[in-house]
Design a protein around this motif. Sequence first.
Motif: not given
Length: 365
Positions: A107, A125-127, A129, A337
């Motif tokens: 985010p 988007y690459y999240r 974690e 996210f």
Amino acid sequence: MIKHSDHFHGSDLETIEKIYKIKKEDIISFSANVNPLGISPKLRLTLSERIDAIMSYPDRDYTSLRKCIAEYVHTDVDSVLVGNGSTELISLFIQIKNPKKALIIGPTYSEYEREVSLGRGSTLYYRLEEENDFALNITSLEKELTQDVDLLVICNPNNPTSTAIARNDMRKILDICKQKGIFVMVDETYVEFTEDVQKITSAPLTSYYNNIIILRGISKFFAAPGLRLGYAICGNADLLKEMNQRKNPWTINSLAAIAGEIMFKDEDYIKETRSLIAKERDRVCERLSASHNLRYYTPTANFILIKILKDEVTSMDIFEAAIRKGYMIRDCSTFPFLNNKFIRFCFMTPERNDALLEVILEELK
């Protein structure tokens, strides 16, 4: 209770005033992430003496200001471009690159996606974690950097997670992107608040890589959002030339240019700011550690992301409890996210931090 769809940016004090009947002057904003010391004392004392500067046009190339910035970030003056806040430069860069598909590490700040969409590009988007404490996994990121991605966007340190990518890891990312023909835009708005700036900033990498541009401004660290002064650091001469050609002349007024030179040279203010934030970052984390009803993610910038673990309490509950005491925090439920269990607030003076913590910890008893 306000509608759940209503959320507030750190500058939305007029809206807060209207809804909660609290004068905006009485609101302490823990949401804006601005230096609690206020503007540089040297700037406050000396800027008025330079008022006659507005009688002349600024230097079109802003040579003196750019030299000052180059010294501040330890780079070459030819690698520095100035603009009307970092927002103008982000917009200008994306207009020129016109990415068809951008990958944004999130985010994060929503403006990146907006600018790409204005150019009719798409964003993915690459999240980051949660189970990895929102730290970046380069091996996982590489798999998402497919051949159709032409721009990677990174906020470093990241807002709202307050996590950061070390320079040695950024070099690995740049190598991967270079091989795949991907340009990298790095927003370093909060890097000056980190404990070891030189470990995090990618500025030195612009001397070796032509596929990176770094954006910074004075809104947060120097507490001067109203001056609208931002700058880019980039070693790609062709890109900087095109940005200069497309940029409107004199987008920075004379006083803002002078103010920049004063602020970047105020070493006592810079040192005091970093010392205050470092001490409060550690102290606030220690206090939060005593609660079993929240989890915080180790911060590197001047703000902290917290997850509420108490089932019946939401981010809006904490927001409302705080705002009714005059303290404005960030409900993070609108970030990609994240959900209604996350809040963010910045570090201010010890007294103000303690006052806010009392409210939060009381709600999470």
